[in-house]
Motif scaffolding. Structure first.
Motif, PDB file in Angstrom:
ATOM      1  N   VAL A 187       0.822  -1.216   0.000  1.00  0.00           N
ATOM      2  CA  VAL A 187       0.000   0.000   0.000  1.00  0.00           C
ATOM      3  C   VAL A 187       0.856   1.265   0.000  1.00  0.00           C
ATOM      4  CG1 VAL A 187      -1.957  -1.144   1.085  1.00  0.00           C
ATOM      5  CG2 VAL A 187      -0.257   0.022   2.531  1.00  0.00           C
ATOM      6  N   GLY A 188       2.159   1.128  -0.218  1.00  0.00           N
ATOM      7  CA  GLY A 188       3.022   2.295  -0.354  1.00  0.00           C
ATOM      8  C   GLY A 188       3.728   2.739   0.903  1.00  0.00           C
ATOM      9  N   TRP A 189       3.743   1.888   1.946  1.00  0.00           N
ATOM     10  CA  TRP A 189       4.482   2.190   3.166  1.00  0.00           C
ATOM     11  C   TRP A 189       5.789   1.407   3.182  1.00  0.00           C
ATOM     12  CZ3 TRP A 189      -0.464   1.714   6.558  1.00  0.00           C
ATOM     13  CH2 TRP A 189      -0.989   2.993   6.815  1.00  0.00           C
ATOM     14  N   ILE A 245      -2.201   0.364  14.825  1.00  0.00           N
ATOM     15  CA  ILE A 245      -2.504  -0.495  13.688  1.00  0.00           C
ATOM     16  C   ILE A 245      -2.788  -1.902  14.192  1.00  0.00           C
ATOM     17  CG2 ILE A 245      -0.053  -1.049  13.277  1.00  0.00           C
ATOM     18  CD1 ILE A 245      -0.704  -1.079  10.269  1.00  0.00           C
ATOM     19  N   ASP A 246      -3.739  -2.569  13.585  1.00  0.00           N
ATOM     20  CA  ASP A 246      -4.110  -3.935  13.938  1.00  0.00           C
ATOM     21  C   ASP A 246      -3.009  -4.885  13.458  1.00  0.00           C
ATOM     22  OD1 ASP A 246      -5.182  -6.546  14.013  1.00  0.00           O
ATOM     23  OD2 ASP A 246      -7.220  -5.808  13.748  1.00  0.00           O
ATOM     24  N   GLY A 247      -2.256  -5.447  14.406  1.00  0.00           N
ATOM     25  CA  GLY A 247      -1.137  -6.298  14.048  1.00  0.00           C
ATOM     26  C   GLY A 247      -1.525  -7.574  13.333  1.00  0.00           C
ATOM     27  N   GLU A 248      -2.683  -8.124  13.653  1.00  0.00           N
ATOM     28  CA  GLU A 248      -3.118  -9.341  12.963  1.00  0.00           C
ATOM     29  C   GLU A 248      -3.341  -9.073  11.484  1.00  0.00           C
ATOM     30  OE1 GLU A 248      -6.541 -10.952  14.874  1.00  0.00           O
ATOM     31  OE2 GLU A 248      -5.440 -11.620  16.653  1.00  0.00           O
ATOM     32  N   MET A 249      -3.895  -7.911  11.166  1.00  0.00           N
ATOM     33  CA  MET A 249      -4.167  -7.586   9.768  1.00  0.00           C
ATOM     34  C   MET A 249      -2.878  -7.392   8.969  1.00  0.00           C
ATOM     35  SD  MET A 249      -7.335  -7.752   9.163  1.00  0.00           S
ATOM     36  CE  MET A 249      -9.011  -7.494   9.735  1.00  0.00           C
ATOM     37  N   ARG A 262      -7.129  -5.253   2.539  1.00  0.00           N
ATOM     38  CA  ARG A 262      -8.199  -4.258   2.467  1.00  0.00           C
ATOM     39  C   ARG A 262      -8.134  -3.307   3.662  1.00  0.00           C
ATOM     40  NH1 ARG A 262     -12.319  -8.995   0.725  1.00  0.00           N
ATOM     41  NH2 ARG A 262     -12.004  -8.881  -1.533  1.00  0.00           N
ATOM     42  N   TYR A 263      -7.822  -3.840   4.821  1.00  0.00           N
ATOM     43  CA  TYR A 263      -7.674  -3.017   6.015  1.00  0.00           C
ATOM     44  C   TYR A 263      -6.529  -2.012   5.847  1.00  0.00           C
ATOM     45  CZ  TYR A 263      -5.980  -1.819  10.695  1.00  0.00           C
ATOM     46  OH  TYR A 263      -5.503  -1.147  11.792  1.00  0.00           O
ATOM     47  N   LEU A 264      -5.376  -2.498   5.374  1.00  0.00           N
ATOM     48  CA  LEU A 264      -4.226  -1.612   5.197  1.00  0.00           C
ATOM     49  C   LEU A 264      -4.505  -0.528   4.159  1.00  0.00           C
ATOM     50  CD1 LEU A 264      -1.244  -4.146   5.309  1.00  0.00           C
ATOM     51  CD2 LEU A 264      -1.964  -2.540   7.088  1.00  0.00           C
TER      52      LEU A 264
END
Length: 274
Positions: A187-189, A245-249, A262-264
């Motif tokens: 996602v560009g990070w 940030i949700d680590g599982e995702m 999708r979350y990221l």
């Protein structure tokens, strides 16, 4: 048999081809994210063992026996379950433990996804072994759509250098060779520091020269439970915007990678608009 080639054809460590398993499998998963994948493939009734960290999907796992952790497996309890297949991962499970397990479990499935797209062969491998090809192809289609969306967003926005925190005291982050870094890069990070080893480096805020490149800090919910109260501390130390940030995702592969991408993408879009 150790199955260690990801692909539609099952090939064991000796290079021999094998047909999908014929009969009711007794599966033990030592990988939390792949336990979830097993259930999403409709194989929960054949799952007889898991680690204490295998928590999703909770309703399906209530009656599944725990055999310890990912690195401290209770071998006596595992042996008593008489599994036909055990699922392990190169990063999450200890090699010497897996080698011991291979002496009494007929089929050891070794996985090592390093980027989100690596989930495609993982889905197909599981589908081929356990006769769930149609279910695995549905996951492949969903993952490819999520990848396309995430990559399009990553290409549309300016790339941003981020620090992804996984621990406090000592402060620790992820190297660029990790699965987490690959997910974020989609996602560009781009994660700092720009190195591949060690995979999870510790650092000091006042001595790490690469911290000057960071433009945003992401505080993960696992393995350290970063919470709202940590945000101000990190903002003060880094001098940069900081977000939870949700680590599982970000870190779970298998079927969760679909929702993870999708979350990221949604998080990147939201933070870019602030």
């Amino acid at each position: 048999m150790t199955i260690n080639t990801l692909g539609e054809v099952l090939i064991d460590a000796a290079g021999q081809r094998h047909a999908p398993y014929d009969g009711p499998a007794r599966i033990v998963s030592l990988v939390p994210s792949l336990t979830e994948l097993v259930c999403d493939l409709g194989l929960a009734p054949q799952l007889v063992g898991r680690t204490g960290f295998c928590i999703h999907p909770a309703p399906a796992l209530k009656t599944v026996t725990k055999v310890g952790g990912t690195k401290d497996v209770n071998l006596a309890r595992l042996r008593a379950l008489a599994p036909t297949h055990i699922i392990v991962n190169v990063d999450e499970n200890r090699r010497e433990c897996v080698e011991e397990i291979a002496t009494f479990v007929p089929n050891v499935i070794v996985t090592h996804p390093c980027a989100p797209e690596d989930n495609v062969p993982v889905y197909r491998l599981m589908g081929a072994i356990f006769g769930r090809r149609a279910e695995s192809e549905r996951l492949v289609t969903a993952l490819e759509a999520a990848l396309a969306e995430a990559r399009a967003l990553g290409a549309a926005l300016p790339r941003e250098r981020v620090l992804y925190l996984i621990w406090r005291e000592p402060w620790m982050t992820v190297a660029q060779g990790t699965y987490i870094a690959a997910m974020l890069a989609t996602v560009g990070w781009d994660t700092c520091p720009a190195l591949s080893e060690p995979r999870y480096p510790a650092f000091e805020w006042n001595t790490a020269p690469w911290l000057s490149e960071v433009r945003r800090v992401l505080l993960s919910s696992e393995p350290y439970r970063f919470r709202e109260r940590h945000l101000e501390e990190v903002r003060h130390l880094s001098g940069q915007p900081s977000s939870l940030i949700d680590g599982e995702m970000a870190s779970w592969y298998g079927s969760r990678a679909i929702d993870g991408l999708r979350y990221l993408a949604a998080l990147r879009r939201s933070l870019a608009a602030e």
